[in-house]
Design a protein around this motif. Structure first.
Motif: not given
Length: 101
Positions: A13, A15, A19, A40
């Motif tokens: 991802d 985002s 993570q 990111c």
């Protein structure tokens, strides 16, 4: 931080939220691909191999963006043993190793 348990290859991802990916490669080798570092900046991705098989977990980059700090500059890192892990942070152009176990 978002945490994912996975057995599948694929793109992580993009985002900006940090993570962690706990990867089980019991059935087959797994390739996890870091997102585009330009999307990111400042985000951390941690990838850990959770199984004891000989199947590797490979961490690739998007568009051959560099991973710096692994003893040089590379476009992929292989996690061969259970418990091996790598944490990388996007600098907006590539990925820098924060920790490697």
């Amino acid at each position: 931080m978002r945490v994912f348990n996975t057995t599948a290859s694929g793109l992580m991802d993009s985002s900006p939220i940090d993570q962690a990916y706990f990867v089980n490669a019991t059935s087959a080798a797994v390739i996890r691909t870091l997102p585009d570092a330009t999307l990111c900046r400042g985000a951390i991705r941690t990838i850990s191999k959770t199984d004891a098989t000989a199947n590797a977990v490979t961490v690739n980059t998007t568009s051959a963006q560099p991973i710096t700090g692994t003893g040089g500059v590379v476009a992929s890192v292989s996690l061969a043993c259970r418990g091996w892990a790598i944490s990388v942070m996007s600098d907006g152009a590539g990925w820098n190793v924060v920790a490697r176990i």
